[in-house]
Write an enzyme that holds these catalytic residues in place. Structure first.
Site, PDB file in Angstrom:
ATOM      1  N   PHE A 263      -2.107  -0.882 -10.018  1.00  8.93           N
ATOM      2  CA  PHE A 263      -2.550  -2.099  -9.348  1.00  8.93           C
ATOM      3  C   PHE A 263      -3.781  -2.724  -9.987  1.00  8.93           C
ATOM      4  O   PHE A 263      -4.228  -3.786  -9.565  1.00  8.93           O
ATOM      5  CB  PHE A 263      -2.827  -1.848  -7.857  1.00  8.93           C
ATOM      6  CG  PHE A 263      -3.790  -0.722  -7.578  1.00  8.93           C
ATOM      7  CD1 PHE A 263      -5.157  -0.879  -7.731  1.00  8.93           C
ATOM      8  CD2 PHE A 263      -3.310   0.504  -7.151  1.00  8.93           C
ATOM      9  CE1 PHE A 263      -6.028   0.147  -7.464  1.00  8.93           C
ATOM     10  CE2 PHE A 263      -4.177   1.549  -6.874  1.00  8.93           C
ATOM     11  CZ  PHE A 263      -5.545   1.375  -7.030  1.00  8.93           C
TER      12      PHE A 263
ATOM     13  N   ARG B 273      -4.079   8.681  -5.569  1.00  7.86           N
ATOM     14  CA  ARG B 273      -4.808   7.752  -6.444  1.00  7.86           C
ATOM     15  C   ARG B 273      -5.016   8.406  -7.805  1.00  7.86           C
ATOM     16  O   ARG B 273      -5.454   9.555  -7.913  1.00  7.86           O
ATOM     17  CB  ARG B 273      -6.160   7.419  -5.805  1.00  7.86           C
ATOM     18  CG  ARG B 273      -7.009   6.380  -6.547  1.00  7.86           C
ATOM     19  CD  ARG B 273      -6.605   4.986  -6.198  1.00  7.86           C
ATOM     20  NE  ARG B 273      -7.519   3.989  -6.741  1.00  7.86           N
ATOM     21  CZ  ARG B 273      -8.513   3.419  -6.047  1.00  7.86           C
ATOM     22  NH1 ARG B 273      -8.721   3.766  -4.779  1.00  7.86           N
ATOM     23  NH2 ARG B 273      -9.282   2.493  -6.602  1.00  7.86           N
TER      24      ARG B 273
ATOM     25  N   ARG C 150      -8.836  10.728  -7.775  1.00  5.70           N
ATOM     26  CA  ARG C 150      -9.914   9.900  -7.223  1.00  5.70           C
ATOM     27  C   ARG C 150     -11.234  10.675  -7.175  1.00  5.70           C
ATOM     28  O   ARG C 150     -12.308  10.072  -7.116  1.00  5.70           O
ATOM     29  CB  ARG C 150      -9.565   9.372  -5.832  1.00  5.70           C
ATOM     30  CG  ARG C 150      -9.396  10.434  -4.781  1.00  5.70           C
ATOM     31  CD  ARG C 150      -9.038   9.813  -3.440  1.00  5.70           C
ATOM     32  NE  ARG C 150     -10.147   9.059  -2.898  1.00  5.70           N
ATOM     33  CZ  ARG C 150     -10.022   7.972  -2.145  1.00  5.70           C
ATOM     34  NH1 ARG C 150      -8.825   7.498  -1.875  1.00  5.70           N
ATOM     35  NH2 ARG C 150     -11.079   7.358  -1.661  1.00  5.70           N
TER      36      ARG C 150
ATOM     37  N   GLU D  85      -1.397   4.674  -8.555  1.00  8.45           N
ATOM     38  CA  GLU D  85      -0.964   5.742  -7.653  1.00  8.45           C
ATOM     39  C   GLU D  85       0.117   6.584  -8.325  1.00  8.45           C
ATOM     40  O   GLU D  85       1.018   6.046  -8.985  1.00  8.45           O
ATOM     41  CB  GLU D  85      -0.373   5.157  -6.359  1.00  8.45           C
ATOM     42  CG  GLU D  85      -1.327   4.312  -5.554  1.00  8.45           C
ATOM     43  CD  GLU D  85      -2.192   5.130  -4.610  1.00  8.45           C
ATOM     44  OE1 GLU D  85      -1.837   6.295  -4.347  1.00  8.45           O
ATOM     45  OE2 GLU D  85      -3.208   4.602  -4.135  1.00  8.45           O
TER      46      GLU D  85
ATOM     47  N   LYS E 275       0.860  -1.189   0.000  1.00  7.88           N
ATOM     48  CA  LYS E 275       0.000   0.000   0.000  1.00  7.88           C
ATOM     49  C   LYS E 275       0.890   1.230   0.000  1.00  7.88           C
ATOM     50  O   LYS E 275       1.559   1.526   0.997  1.00  7.88           O
ATOM     51  CB  LYS E 275      -0.938   0.011   1.202  1.00  7.88           C
ATOM     52  CG  LYS E 275      -1.963   1.138   1.125  1.00  7.88           C
ATOM     53  CD  LYS E 275      -2.904   1.130   2.300  1.00  7.88           C
ATOM     54  CE  LYS E 275      -4.039   2.130   2.064  1.00  7.88           C
ATOM     55  NZ  LYS E 275      -3.566   3.476   1.709  1.00  7.88           N
TER      56      LYS E 275
ATOM     57  N   LYS F  75      -7.681  -3.020   3.622  1.00  2.00           N
ATOM     58  CA  LYS F  75      -6.391  -2.363   3.835  1.00  2.00           C
ATOM     59  C   LYS F  75      -5.918  -2.642   5.256  1.00  2.00           C
ATOM     60  O   LYS F  75      -6.713  -2.645   6.205  1.00  2.00           O
ATOM     61  CB  LYS F  75      -6.487  -0.860   3.565  1.00  2.00           C
ATOM     62  CG  LYS F  75      -7.543  -0.114   4.348  1.00  2.00           C
ATOM     63  CD  LYS F  75      -7.644   1.331   3.886  1.00  2.00           C
ATOM     64  CE  LYS F  75      -8.802   2.047   4.578  1.00  2.00           C
ATOM     65  NZ  LYS F  75      -8.981   3.423   4.105  1.00  2.00           N
TER      66      LYS F  75
ATOM     67  N   ARG G  51     -17.122   0.750  -1.534  1.00  2.00           N
ATOM     68  CA  ARG G  51     -16.121   0.347  -0.556  1.00  2.00           C
ATOM     69  C   ARG G  51     -16.383  -1.124  -0.268  1.00  2.00           C
ATOM     70  O   ARG G  51     -17.003  -1.515   0.711  1.00  2.00           O
ATOM     71  CB  ARG G  51     -16.242   1.203   0.713  1.00  2.00           C
ATOM     72  CG  ARG G  51     -15.062   1.077   1.646  1.00  2.00           C
ATOM     73  CD  ARG G  51     -15.164   2.050   2.812  1.00  2.00           C
ATOM     74  NE  ARG G  51     -15.015   3.430   2.420  1.00  2.00           N
ATOM     75  CZ  ARG G  51     -13.862   4.031   2.205  1.00  2.00           C
ATOM     76  NH1 ARG G  51     -12.732   3.354   2.320  1.00  2.00           N
ATOM     77  NH2 ARG G  51     -13.817   5.300   1.855  1.00  2.00           N
TER      78      ARG G  51
END
Length: 536
Positions: free
Chosen positions: A329, A247, A262, A291, A242, A406, A400
């Site tokens: 990712f 983002r 984002r 990212e 992470k 995470k 979500r």
């Protein structure tokens, strides 16, 4: 429709905490709008008017002391045209011209209408809870499943447009909404877990596929295997570093590349290095999730709070952000094929082929020991922690999802600044102690604590300027601000407290960074804060 009906509905929504009543009130109003009015009203109620940034700030609005009209006469179209005129004013004398247009608009509005217009212009309508109510209200008004509306809105990134499709074309029109390259989609988000063993269990709970299958095994180089329909993926997860970055979502069509934050703001002009990188990939049509990161020698991450501030500023200029690289990712589209409904393992395999050296590092595993090793490696490299994602999971834009978890060794919460106190002693002249609020899913924010820790002199200077620009009023040494700024807070835990309305208080809270890339609607909820109570 008279704008007074919109204001009355907004008032009814604010007056009740019952979600079903909010939805019913909004759905009744939406069903009575014509198509052109529909897009205008939905945009207004989400806090993002059709015109975008109007060019009228809080100070200008606060100075307008215009007596309200006695009877309603403004229509939805009248308000929309007035905002068009205000937004279109530029050049010398434009500030005075905007004020005159605003005075005219407010003078034709009743008290309730004035209140709605003022809150729209200063950004007080922007929060995710209302947008969720609106999506469900659109579904009710159109008599279609709420999940269908939400999925279309997430893929389109445009709820007003989706509302018009829903009421005009029904479910068939909504089902036709898909990914469109160069138009951003809402990103998939993750829930939290306390450690990697819990994350593996939660992320893969209810996985499809053969529980006894050995289709991919543990470890390996994380290339995702051969995918398919989920067979052999049960219990398997991708454990990925992470990164402490911003983002980004990157779209490519031939040599045209667009980069979005984002919050779906475009920042292409600020990141020419990432544009050139994506043009070098062996594909012509791409949609990548990743990212933007500051990386030093040996892949050591660099702190870049000031860069994040400039990078994430909505409506900022096209100043190039130097020294940023990209790591990816996920891959959502590849050369004509949408991949969002394919298992993550398949998407990772495709990502490896397209952008292998620029993939975020990780491994596919079922083993808590392997996941713990990846976490240790990520922390040793200076990163935040790991993401644990079910290998069978599809990309759920805008959600979500429980399939993504995470894990960070220190608790962090994304909260909203509600007020700030003037400092004393060495901090005299700076806004210092910040009041922190968690998002209430029913609307608004609940205070959960204060902190003045973790602030450098540079940060104190930045936040003083920032919060004076958001000021709504003062109470002694306390400056109250519009709830727009998200801040990432590190903390040791929470405890039961009667001091704050949420019934909890943060323990040893300190500022980690301000999140210019997050909206207040993305802040953690009061339930997420309470979930950190011991014994929960």
């Amino acid at each position: 429709m008279l704008f007074a009906e919109v204001a009355a509905t907004a008032g009814a929504v604010a007056a009740t905490r019952a979600r079903t009543r909010k939805i019913a009130a909004v759905a009744d109003m939406l069903a009575r709008l014509d198509p052109d009015e529909l897009t205008v009203v939905v945009a207004i109620l989400t806090g993002s008017p059709r015109q975008g940034r109007i060019g009228v700030g809080w100070r200008t609005v606060a100075r307008r002391e215009v007596p309200p009209a006695g009877e309603p006469s403004l229509t939805v179209a009248d308000v929309d045209r007035a905002l068009d005129r205000i937004q279109g004013l530029r050049g010398p004398g434009s500030q005075a011209a905007r004020a005159a247009e605003l005075d005219d608009l407010l003078g034709r509005a009743t008290g309730a209408e004035q209140d709605l217009i003022r809150r729209l212009l200063v950004g007080e309508l922007r929060h995710g809870a209302l947008e969720g109510v609106l999506a469900d209200a659109v579904a009710r008004a159109a008599d279609v499943p709420p999940a269908t509306v939400r999925r279309a809105a997430m893929l389109a990134g445009d709820l007003p447009r989706v509302a018009r499709i829903a009421l005009g074309e029904g479910r068939a029109g909504l089902d036709a909404v898909g990914l469109t390259l160069l138009r951003p989609v809402q990103p998939m988000l993750a829930q939290t877990a306390t450690d990697v063993a819990e994350a593996l269990a939660l992320a893969t709970a209810g996985d499809p596929g053969d529980p006894g299958g050995e289709g991919r095994g543990d470890g390996g180089d994380g290339d995702g295997g051969d995918g398919g329909d989920g067979d052999g993926l049960a219990g398997l997860a991708s454990v990925e570093w992470k990164l402490d970055g911003a983002r980004i979502q990157v779209h490519r069509v031939d040599d045209e590349v667009h980069i979005f934050t984002r919050n779906l703001n475009e920042v292409t002009g600020r990141l020419p290095g990432i544009v050139a990188l994506v043009r070098s990939f062996p594909a012509r049509r791409l949609m990548l999730d990743g990212e933007a990161v500051g990386v030093g020698d040996g892949e050591v991450p660099e702190l870049f709070q000031s860069t994040m501030s400039r990078f994430g500023r909505e409506g900022g200029d096209e100043t190039e952000v130097a020294g940023l690289d990209a790591r990816f990712f996920d891959l959502l589209h590849l050369d004509g094929d949408d991949l969002i409904d394919q298992p993550l393992a398949d998407r990772l395999a495709a990502l490896e082929r397209v952008a292998g050296p620029w993939r975020i590092r990780g491994e596919l595993t079922r083993s808590p020991d392997v996941a713990a090793r990846v976490l240790d490696e990520a922390l040793a490299a200076g990163h935040e922690g790991v993401m644990v994602k079910a290998a069978s999971s599809r990309y759920e834009a805008g959600r979500r999802g429980g399939a993504w978890r995470k894990v960070k060794p220190v608790h962090t919460l994304d909260l909203v600044v509600l007020a700030v106190e003037w400092g004393s002693g060495r901090r005299q002249g700076w806004l210092s102690n910040i009041h922190l609020g968690a998002r209430d899913p029913a609307g608004g924010f609940v205070m959960v604590g204060k902190t003045f820790k973790g602030m450098t002199d540079e940060l104190l200077g930045w936040q003083t300027e920032r919060f004076l620009g958001l000021e709504t009023g003062r109470d002694g040494h306390v400056v109250h601000v519009r709830p727009e700024q998200v801040v990432e807070i590190a903390l040791d835990g929470v405890q039961v407290s009667t001091r704050y309305a949420g019934g909890v208080a943060l323990r040893f809270a300190r500022v980690r960074r301000y999140r210019q890339d997050k909206s207040p609607g993305e802040a953690d909820t009061i339930d997420a804060v309470r979930a950190l109570l011991p014994g929960r």
